[in-house]
Write a protein that holds these residues in place. Structure first.
Motif, PDB file in Angstrom:
ATOM      1  N   ALA A 147       1.972   6.537 -11.338  1.00  0.00           N
ATOM      2  CA  ALA A 147       1.706   5.124 -11.652  1.00  0.00           C
ATOM      3  C   ALA A 147       2.992   4.426 -12.117  1.00  0.00           C
ATOM      4  N   ASP A 148       4.126   4.881 -11.584  1.00  0.00           N
ATOM      5  CA  ASP A 148       5.429   4.311 -11.973  1.00  0.00           C
ATOM      6  C   ASP A 148       5.775   3.108 -11.076  1.00  0.00           C
ATOM      7  N   GLY A 149       6.352   2.092 -11.658  1.00  0.00           N
ATOM      8  CA  GLY A 149       6.623   0.869 -10.895  1.00  0.00           C
ATOM      9  C   GLY A 149       8.047   0.723 -10.384  1.00  0.00           C
ATOM     10  N   LYS A 150       8.899   1.721 -10.603  1.00  0.00           N
ATOM     11  CA  LYS A 150      10.304   1.583 -10.203  1.00  0.00           C
ATOM     12  C   LYS A 150      10.421   1.336  -8.695  1.00  0.00           C
ATOM     13  N   GLY A 151      11.136   0.288  -8.321  1.00  0.00           N
ATOM     14  CA  GLY A 151      11.315  -0.034  -6.897  1.00  0.00           C
ATOM     15  C   GLY A 151      10.248  -0.973  -6.361  1.00  0.00           C
ATOM     16  N   SER A 152       9.153  -1.148  -7.104  1.00  0.00           N
ATOM     17  CA  SER A 152       8.075  -2.040  -6.652  1.00  0.00           C
ATOM     18  C   SER A 152       8.278  -3.443  -7.222  1.00  0.00           C
ATOM     19  N   ASP A 153       7.823  -4.439  -6.492  1.00  0.00           N
ATOM     20  CA  ASP A 153       7.792  -5.802  -7.043  1.00  0.00           C
ATOM     21  C   ASP A 153       6.471  -6.032  -7.765  1.00  0.00           C
ATOM     22  N   ILE A 154       5.416  -5.475  -7.186  1.00  0.00           N
ATOM     23  CA  ILE A 154       4.093  -5.530  -7.830  1.00  0.00           C
ATOM     24  C   ILE A 154       3.496  -4.131  -7.741  1.00  0.00           C
ATOM     25  N   LEU A 155       2.973  -3.654  -8.852  1.00  0.00           N
ATOM     26  CA  LEU A 155       2.285  -2.348  -8.829  1.00  0.00           C
ATOM     27  C   LEU A 155       0.809  -2.574  -9.102  1.00  0.00           C
TER      28      LEU A 155
ATOM     29  N   CYS B  12      12.067  11.644   4.898  1.00  0.00           N
ATOM     30  CA  CYS B  12      12.424  11.493   3.480  1.00  0.00           C
ATOM     31  C   CYS B  12      12.718  10.040   3.114  1.00  0.00           C
ATOM     32  N   PRO B  13      12.169   9.558   1.993  1.00  0.00           N
ATOM     33  CA  PRO B  13      12.452   8.169   1.590  1.00  0.00           C
ATOM     34  C   PRO B  13      13.862   7.957   1.046  1.00  0.00           C
ATOM     35  N   THR B  14      14.597   9.048   0.781  1.00  0.00           N
ATOM     36  CA  THR B  14      15.932   8.869   0.202  1.00  0.00           C
ATOM     37  C   THR B  14      17.067   9.345   1.118  1.00  0.00           C
ATOM     38  N   CYS B  15      16.759  10.017   2.226  1.00  0.00           N
ATOM     39  CA  CYS B  15      17.842  10.412   3.146  1.00  0.00           C
ATOM     40  C   CYS B  15      18.363   9.146   3.829  1.00  0.00           C
ATOM     41  N   TYR B  16      19.664   9.037   3.947  1.00  0.00           N
ATOM     42  CA  TYR B  16      20.215   7.763   4.437  1.00  0.00           C
ATOM     43  C   TYR B  16      21.349   7.953   5.447  1.00  0.00           C
ATOM     44  N   CYS B  17      21.668   9.182   5.852  1.00  0.00           N
ATOM     45  CA  CYS B  17      22.835   9.398   6.723  1.00  0.00           C
ATOM     46  C   CYS B  17      22.646   8.728   8.078  1.00  0.00           C
ATOM     47  N   PHE B  18      23.749   8.259   8.626  1.00  0.00           N
ATOM     48  CA  PHE B  18      23.655   7.562   9.915  1.00  0.00           C
ATOM     49  C   PHE B  18      24.890   7.828  10.758  1.00  0.00           C
ATOM     50  N   ASP B  19      24.764   7.491  12.029  1.00  0.00           N
ATOM     51  CA  ASP B  19      25.860   7.601  12.986  1.00  0.00           C
ATOM     52  C   ASP B  19      26.136   6.186  13.505  1.00  0.00           C
ATOM     53  N   ILE B  20      27.374   5.962  13.886  1.00  0.00           N
ATOM     54  CA  ILE B  20      27.750   4.643  14.417  1.00  0.00           C
ATOM     55  C   ILE B  20      28.153   4.806  15.885  1.00  0.00           C
TER      56      ILE B  20
ATOM     57  N   GLY C 244       0.792  -1.238   0.000  1.00  0.00           N
ATOM     58  CA  GLY C 244       0.000   0.000   0.000  1.00  0.00           C
ATOM     59  C   GLY C 244       0.820   1.282   0.000  1.00  0.00           C
ATOM     60  N   GLY C 245       2.150   1.155  -0.157  1.00  0.00           N
ATOM     61  CA  GLY C 245       2.957   2.362  -0.313  1.00  0.00           C
ATOM     62  C   GLY C 245       2.698   2.947  -1.701  1.00  0.00           C
ATOM     63  N   ARG C 246       3.300   4.075  -1.971  1.00  0.00           N
ATOM     64  CA  ARG C 246       3.070   4.776  -3.244  1.00  0.00           C
ATOM     65  C   ARG C 246       4.335   4.740  -4.102  1.00  0.00           C
ATOM     66  N   PRO C 247       4.197   5.006  -5.407  1.00  0.00           N
ATOM     67  CA  PRO C 247       5.364   4.925  -6.302  1.00  0.00           C
ATOM     68  C   PRO C 247       6.570   5.747  -5.830  1.00  0.00           C
ATOM     69  N   CYS C 248       6.353   6.907  -5.202  1.00  0.00           N
ATOM     70  CA  CYS C 248       7.510   7.711  -4.751  1.00  0.00           C
ATOM     71  C   CYS C 248       8.229   7.029  -3.596  1.00  0.00           C
ATOM     72  N   ASP C 249       7.491   6.274  -2.762  1.00  0.00           N
ATOM     73  CA  ASP C 249       8.137   5.533  -1.669  1.00  0.00           C
ATOM     74  C   ASP C 249       8.954   4.374  -2.231  1.00  0.00           C
ATOM     75  N   ALA C 250       8.368   3.650  -3.175  1.00  0.00           N
ATOM     76  CA  ALA C 250       9.065   2.491  -3.771  1.00  0.00           C
ATOM     77  C   ALA C 250      10.306   2.961  -4.528  1.00  0.00           C
ATOM     78  N   ARG C 251      10.168   4.067  -5.228  1.00  0.00           N
ATOM     79  CA  ARG C 251      11.318   4.609  -5.961  1.00  0.00           C
ATOM     80  C   ARG C 251      12.441   4.991  -4.991  1.00  0.00           C
ATOM     81  N   GLY C 252      12.075   5.407  -3.791  1.00  0.00           N
ATOM     82  CA  GLY C 252      13.073   5.723  -2.766  1.00  0.00           C
ATOM     83  C   GLY C 252      13.962   4.518  -2.486  1.00  0.00           C
ATOM     84  N   PHE C 253      13.372   3.338  -2.430  1.00  0.00           N
ATOM     85  CA  PHE C 253      14.184   2.122  -2.231  1.00  0.00           C
ATOM     86  C   PHE C 253      15.141   1.931  -3.411  1.00  0.00           C
TER      87      PHE C 253
END
Ligand code: SF4
Ligand code: SF4
Length: 341
Positions: free
Chosen positions: A151-159, A248-256, A93-102
């Motif tokens: 309606a873009d399927g990038k990042g999705s397994d099933i759209l 943000c679905p694309t921000c990825y910075c982290f601390d260790i 149930g996520g949306r194409p922009c979320d899947a594209r983030g992956f």
């Protein structure tokens, strides 16, 4: 890959059956005001009408805080204990922009010969079933990006796209095909009419996106504007809360961080961090190259629309618009990058 059809009733039955064997995460009401990705016990908990959940589904694979490994010093060696893989999951149930983030951050966590085990392990364990957006929000700008669409399927397994009272199910990856084959009783074959209806759906939804960015012009302006006076004032309303980065679905910075249990053993943990935080670039010796808000603010936009494009030939943004909606002072990423010069 073939297209299938699934009825509303069968979709409900499928999700209920999936919830019995997988961790199924879907938009779910947290409280009166908030819908986020939560674990579903039954289809009834799924909130279908929401486009922008409070946070993205990213944290179901790239955990906000996680243990990477444990270690123990032995006489002549160090013994590492990797985290055991989690249960297989479905993000529904996520949306194409979320899947594209992956799709965008997959490349970061498996780049230049280095594979990030905890992230890629989670991705291999997760099937993404996305639903196309019929009525985009005013803050959506997914069509700015190559191939981006409600309606873009990038990042999705099933759209899944609503057509003629059912859903057209596009099986976009081997993982999606396998899941559909395993639960084939819920699917039927799609015909040319439904595939054509999907194309019409996409065209109509794309036409509702209010803003399309000229990314080539933006890149050119950002390339030339690092020292511009523009950055001296545009950052002033920012209160440095970091909300824009956490949603943000694309921000990825982290601390260790390291946690020591005893003299010879401990664990290493990873926790999301934000470039908007002053501590983010503070080094062990005390030097901080980004001491003020201007530098941190500029970095966020430069990273997403300039540096990342140089490295990966795509923007570090999917146009979901969450940062626009969550910013407490109304900073709009579209305007910031369009006005940069
Ligand atoms: S930068 Fe903003 S619009 Fe772009 S993906 Fe992140 S939250 Fe969405
Ligand atoms: S959400 Fe807005 S105020 Fe908060 S750090 Fe981001 S730009 Fe600044």
């Amino acid at each position: 890959m073939p297209n299938k059809l699934i009825t509303q009733e069968n979709l409900k039955a499928l999700v209920n059956e999936l919830a019995a064997s997988y961790d199924v995460f879907a938009p779910k009401r947290e409280n009166e005001n908030t819908v986020s990705f939560g674990k579903l016990q039954a289809f009834e908990e799924y909130v279908s009408g929401v486009l922008l959940t409070n946070t993205t589904a990213k944290d179901k694979v790239y955990l906000q805080s996680e243990q990477l490994f444990q270690y123990e010093l032995k006489k002549d060696t160090v013994e590492f204990k990797e985290k055991a893989p989690g249960k297989e999951a479905v993000i529904f149930g996520g949306r194409p922009c979320d899947a594209r983030g992956f799709d965008v951050i997959d490349k970061l966590f498996n780049w230049s010969g280095y594979e990030d085990g905890p992230y890629t392990g989670g991705r291999k364990n997760t099937t993404i079933i996305t639903v196309s957006c019929e009525k985009p929000e005013t803050t959506c700008f997914c069509t700015s990006f190559a191939g981006g669409s409600p309606a873009d399927g990038k990042g999705s397994d099933i759209l899944l796209t609503p057509v003629s009272g059912k859903f057209l199910a596009e099986l976009l990856t081997e993982r999606g095909e396998k899941l559909a084959a395993k639960y084939s009783k819920y699917f039927s074959e799609a015909g040319e009419a439904e595939t054509a209806a999907k194309a019409e759906f996409a065209k109509a939804a794309e036409a509702k996106i209010a803003k399309k960015l000229d990314l080539a012009a933006i890149k050119k302006n950002l390339d030339a504007s690092f020292d511009s006076f523009y950055w001296d004032t545009v950052h002033l309303p920012c209160v440095k809360c970091g909300a824009c980065t956490y949603v943000c679905p694309t921000c990825y910075c982290f601390d260790i961080t390291e946690k020591k249990f005893g003299y010879l053993n401990g664990e290493r943990n990873r926790t999301w961090d934000s470039c908007m935080s002053e501590m983010f670039t503070k080094m062990a010796g005390g030097h901080n190259p980004r001491t003020d808000t201007k530098r941190r603010f500029r970095q966020r936009f430069m990273h997403k629309f300039r540096y990342h494009v140089d490295n990966f030939k795509e923007e570090l943004c999917t146009g979901c618009g969450r940062c626009i909606r969550r910013c407490p002072v109304g900073i709009d990423i579209r305007k910031v990058v369009e006005d940069a010069k």
